[in-house]
Scaffold this motif. Structure first.
Motif, mmCIF file in Angstrom:
data_model
loop_
_atom_site.group_PDB
_atom_site.id
_atom_site.type_symbol
_atom_site.label_atom_id
_atom_site.label_comp_id
_atom_site.label_asym_id
_atom_site.label_seq_id
_atom_site.Cartn_x
_atom_site.Cartn_y
_atom_site.Cartn_z
ATOM 1 N N TYR A 198 0.693 -11.201 9.232
ATOM 2 C CA TYR A 198 1.201 -10.490 8.054
ATOM 3 C C TYR A 198 1.493 -11.453 6.911
ATOM 4 O O TYR A 198 1.071 -11.245 5.765
ATOM 5 N N ARG A 239 -1.622 -6.848 1.673
ATOM 6 C CA ARG A 239 -1.470 -6.599 3.108
ATOM 7 C C ARG A 239 -0.578 -5.393 3.368
ATOM 8 O O ARG A 239 0.236 -4.970 2.524
ATOM 9 N N SER A 299 -1.884 -13.522 5.750
ATOM 10 C CA SER A 299 -2.792 -12.798 4.852
ATOM 11 C C SER A 299 -2.217 -12.761 3.432
ATOM 12 O O SER A 299 -2.947 -12.891 2.440
#
Length: 286
Positions: free
Chosen positions: A125, A135, A128
């Motif tokens: 998470y 995201r 990215s």
């Protein structure tokens, strides 16, 4: 001449009847035990929970099939944005490699039911986001383990929250075939629709956002009766492994995200956002 006792001529017949009765009883008992064993063999124990092997599309691929490799579908004349979705089965993801290949958004599995959190969530998470992607997080639903409200609350508190930073997508609810038993989790179509309404309402109360819905047309028809209850509000993320998005579930006139291939554990499943990068940013901003 000897005198026969009363009833003595019938003793052999009574003895034979007694023996036959015993044999029949034993035979019935043996058949009963055999039937019980057979029934026990048919009744399979529930499959152990394996949330680390459940991700967006894992059961779609199993039940509806996947495209066997090959090139991705050709881009349409309309704008689109390339994305991926990942979960713990992908492990530590090389986000720079994905960024360099043109990927610009990602959905990451955060939770399942009310007891599992993705152990790779932080790397996926935050990684990215750090590389520059937009995201979001998703929740793998198991409607037979707890209420929609309980699972939405758990998701929002374990990675599924939202902030208006222009780079965070609303959470997504993953509704697909049950990996542990009954396809529709033992719920009627009306019960399934009510469970999802509970989940979406709770998520919106916690975050202020209407969540994205991930589901396939086949599962939707079977388990919701092809409900039209969500199409006007919840953006559709649809898996279809082939050259076109195909038929949509009832209630939606267009899709928002298309998961077009399930490519294995190294780079995640690949998706296309149905619009330009500016429109993807608008979805993130709400």
């Amino acid at each position: 001449m000897s005198v026969l006792r009363s009833g003595s001529p019938h003793r052999p017949a009574r003895s034979l009847a007694l023996v036959a009765g015993v044999l029949l009883s034993l035979l019935s008992l043996l058949l009963g035990l055999s039937g019980t064993a057979g029934a026990a063999a048919v009744r399979r124990a529930p499959e152990p929970r394996h949330p680390d092997r459940d991700w967006a599309g894992s059961q779609i691929a199993r039940h509806e099939g996947t495209a066997a490799g090959g090139a991705p579908p050709a881009a349409s004349l309309m704008a689109s944005v390339e994305g991926v979705d990942v979960s713990s089965h992908n492990g530590s993801v090389s986000w720079s490699t994905l960024w360099n290949s043109g990927v610009r958004f990602a959905y990451v599995k955060a939770t399942e039911s009310t007891s599992y959190t993705n152990p790779s969530f932080a790397q996926q998470y935050n990684g990215s986001y750090t590389i520059g992607m937009i995201r979001g997080a998703y929740h793998f639903a198991t409607p037979d383990t707890s209420s929609g409200a309980a699972q939405a609350t758990y998701f929002a508190g374990h990675g599924g929250g939202w902030s208006k930073d222009g780079r965070t997508l609303p959470g997504a609810l993953d509704m697909e075939y049950n990996p542990y038993g009954s396809t529709c989790y033992g719920l009627s179509p009306a019960g399934m629709v009510n469970w999802m309404k509970d989940w979406f309402a709770t998520y919106k109360a916690r975050t202020g956002r209407d969540a994205v819905l991930y589901t396939s047309t086949g599962w939707w028809k079977q388990c919701t009766g092809n409900s039209t209850a969500f199409g006007a509000v919840n953006p559709l993320w649809i898996p279809r492994y082939g050259s076109s998005v195909g038929e949509l579930p009832a209630g939606w006139g267009f899709h928002t995200i298309w998961q077009y291939t399930s490519s294995g554990p190294t780079v995640g499943d690949h998706n296309r956002f149905n619009g330009s990068l500016d429109r993807l940013k608008a979805l993130a901003n709400g």
